[in-house]
Design a protein around this motif. Structure first.
Motif, PDB file in Angstrom:
ATOM      1  N   ALA A 214      55.766   3.091 -56.937  1.00  0.00           N
ATOM      2  CA  ALA A 214      55.334   2.377 -55.960  1.00  0.00           C
ATOM      3  C   ALA A 214      54.185   1.217 -56.422  1.00  0.00           C
ATOM      4  O   ALA A 214      53.892   0.267 -55.818  1.00  0.00           O
ATOM      5  CB  ALA A 214      54.966   2.858 -54.817  1.00  0.00           C
ATOM      6  N   GLY A 215      53.235   1.848 -57.175  1.00  0.00           N
ATOM      7  CA  GLY A 215      52.185   1.206 -57.598  1.00  0.00           C
ATOM      8  C   GLY A 215      52.549   0.015 -58.530  1.00  0.00           C
ATOM      9  O   GLY A 215      51.891  -1.070 -58.598  1.00  0.00           O
TER      10      GLY A 215
ATOM     11  N   VAL B 249      45.098  -0.635 -51.093  1.00  0.00           N
ATOM     12  CA  VAL B 249      46.248   0.049 -51.116  1.00  0.00           C
ATOM     13  C   VAL B 249      46.590   1.099 -52.304  1.00  0.00           C
ATOM     14  O   VAL B 249      46.789   2.379 -52.021  1.00  0.00           O
ATOM     15  CB  VAL B 249      47.516  -0.978 -51.450  1.00  0.00           C
ATOM     16  CG1 VAL B 249      48.847  -0.186 -51.352  1.00  0.00           C
ATOM     17  CG2 VAL B 249      47.562  -1.713 -50.323  1.00  0.00           C
ATOM     18  N   THR B 250      45.995   0.867 -53.415  1.00  0.00           N
ATOM     19  CA  THR B 250      46.042   1.929 -54.507  1.00  0.00           C
ATOM     20  C   THR B 250      45.093   3.109 -54.208  1.00  0.00           C
ATOM     21  O   THR B 250      45.276   4.207 -55.059  1.00  0.00           O
ATOM     22  CB  THR B 250      45.723   1.335 -55.880  1.00  0.00           C
ATOM     23  OG1 THR B 250      44.706   0.759 -55.748  1.00  0.00           O
ATOM     24  CG2 THR B 250      46.818   0.500 -56.311  1.00  0.00           C
TER      25      THR B 250
ATOM     26  N   ALA C  84      56.289  13.649 -56.522  1.00  0.00           N
ATOM     27  CA  ALA C  84      55.282  12.746 -55.731  1.00  0.00           C
ATOM     28  C   ALA C  84      54.646  11.613 -56.854  1.00  0.00           C
ATOM     29  O   ALA C  84      54.428  10.711 -56.447  1.00  0.00           O
ATOM     30  CB  ALA C  84      54.110  13.782 -55.121  1.00  0.00           C
ATOM     31  N   ALA C  85      54.069  12.509 -57.850  1.00  0.00           N
ATOM     32  CA  ALA C  85      53.336  11.582 -58.890  1.00  0.00           C
ATOM     33  C   ALA C  85      54.051  10.138 -59.278  1.00  0.00           C
ATOM     34  O   ALA C  85      53.882   9.118 -59.487  1.00  0.00           O
ATOM     35  CB  ALA C  85      52.936  12.263 -60.078  1.00  0.00           C
TER      36      ALA C  85
ATOM     37  N   VAL D  92      55.062   4.668 -49.211  1.00  0.00           N
ATOM     38  CA  VAL D  92      55.456   5.626 -50.412  1.00  0.00           C
ATOM     39  C   VAL D  92      54.155   6.148 -50.972  1.00  0.00           C
ATOM     40  O   VAL D  92      54.219   7.353 -51.092  1.00  0.00           O
ATOM     41  CB  VAL D  92      56.353   5.062 -51.359  1.00  0.00           C
ATOM     42  CG1 VAL D  92      56.675   5.752 -52.560  1.00  0.00           C
ATOM     43  CG2 VAL D  92      57.815   4.442 -50.915  1.00  0.00           C
ATOM     44  N   ILE D  93      53.264   5.343 -51.291  1.00  0.00           N
ATOM     45  CA  ILE D  93      52.289   5.882 -51.715  1.00  0.00           C
ATOM     46  C   ILE D  93      51.512   6.896 -50.757  1.00  0.00           C
ATOM     47  O   ILE D  93      50.908   7.886 -51.076  1.00  0.00           O
ATOM     48  CB  ILE D  93      51.030   4.774 -51.885  1.00  0.00           C
ATOM     49  CG1 ILE D  93      51.516   3.956 -53.311  1.00  0.00           C
ATOM     50  CG2 ILE D  93      49.791   5.285 -52.527  1.00  0.00           C
ATOM     51  CD1 ILE D  93      50.956   2.708 -53.730  1.00  0.00           C
TER      52      ILE D  93
END
Length: 350
Positions: A26-27, A56-57, A19-20, A209-210
């Motif tokens: 994506a970031g 978003v982040t 996940a990370a 995705v995030i």
């Protein structure tokens, strides 16, 4: 958060790492998309960093905060939020060390960033006082402090946009932003110009995705905390805060690599402000009373560290001629020292 009870500790660690990784990738792409959006719509890069990238982040923090609060894991919620403030500020130091030829705080043309930092310090100080005195329940277990602190985010943004019309400062040792930006884009993006629809589609896809990665991070970190002796508070401040800060890390480093230093700085300051705004949804989801009344000594220490690192960078922005040592500004080294010392102190408290 008991949706994955049959997974072993090793399996949880694998889920956490996968996940990370997705959140990181994506970031990184979001920073490039944000830079193109700024150019396409003629927006200031600091505004894009403060609103678009910061929001978003912060999606993993939003997901993990609400998810953990719904299962009444207040220590994980507060540890993640407050620990993330110091950790995300330390990301600027990492960018300063590896990607900036000049002290990062010498870049801003306007005192707007110092104003943002000062307002963040004021809100963090109010937060610290609330954890000592206790929050006052207003309605349905929601605390007055959480409401006021969450309202601080839009007020700070409004003040920042109003103050942004002031006279610019003279930059010191300004790097050649456009040359570095063109060099990086030629390596990371195809030569054709993306359409507006494609840019918005990419931004939406990376955001999704995030969100998915943030959910997996929250579930796995909660179960890992339950299976260790360190407890939810320490896991929230360290492991979960580090994982949910990966979008800020990847976008900030990517922004620094293309020379968009103001976007990198505003991304981190904006993300830290959003951390405080998340107190209200966390308090709403938490059904055992005002969530700030659950703050531990570790949470209070994290808030104090957040105040200190923000003050260090505020001073660096005001001074502008920050001396550099070993490839980074003195303020960045001080921030890293404070962050490391806070982790050691939190470990002893845990």
């Amino acid at each position: 958060m008991t949706q994955m009870p049959d997974i072993s500790t090793a399996g949880l660690a694998v889920v956490f790492l996968i996940a990370a990784l997705f959140v990181w990738l994506a970031g990184t792409r979001l920073a490039l998309v944000g830079d193109e959006i700024a150019e396409r719509f003629n927006l200031a890069k600091d505004f894009v960093g403060l609103i678009f990238l910061a929001t978003v982040t912060s999606l993993p923090e939003i997901v993990t905060t609400v998810t953990a609060a719904r299962v009444d894991n207040a220590h994980l919620v507060l540890g993640n939020l407050f620990g993330g403030i110091t950790m995300q500020t330390a990301i600027l130091a990492v960018a300063d060390i590896f990607l900036v030829r000049y002290a990062l705080t010498s870049w801003p043309r306007k005192p707007t960033y110092a104003l943002l930092a000062v307002m963040l310090i004021a809100l963090l100080s109010m937060l610290l006082c609330t954890t000592f005195l206790g929050d006052v329940e207003v309605l349905y277990g929601i605390g007055l402090g959480a409401i006021l602190l969450s309202a601080g985010f839009p007020l700070v943004i409004l003040l920042q946009r109003t103050f942004d019309q002031k006279e610019s400062w003279a930059p010191v040792d300004l790097p050649d932003e456009e040359e570095r930006a063109q060099t990086l884009r030629s390596r990371l993006r195809s030569p054709e110009v993306s359409s507006t629809r494609r840019l918005l589609t990419e931004a939406t896809a990376y955001s999704g995705v995030i969100i998915a990665g943030g959910t997996a991070l929250a579930l796995s970190a909660d179960l890992l905390a339950a299976r260790t002796t360190l407890g939810a508070s320490f896991i929230g401040v360290t492991l979960l805060a580090a994982a949910t800060s990966l979008p800020e890390l990847s976008t900030t480093l990517a922004a620094a690599r293309i020379g968009a230093y103001t976007m990198a700085i505003s991304n981190i300051l904006g993300s830290n402000l959003i951390m405080l705004a998340l107190l209200l949804p966390a308090d709403i989801a938490y059904r055992q009373g005002p969530i700030l009344n659950e703050a531990t000594e570790g949470a209070q220490l994290s808030i104090s560290a957040g105040i200190l690192v923000t003050a260090i960078y505020a001073a660096g922005i005001l001074i502008r001629r920050t001396p550099r040592y070993l490839g980074a500004g003195l303020d960045s080294w001080l921030v890293l020292f404070v962050y490391g010392a806070s982790i050691v102190a939190l470990y002893h408290l845990a």
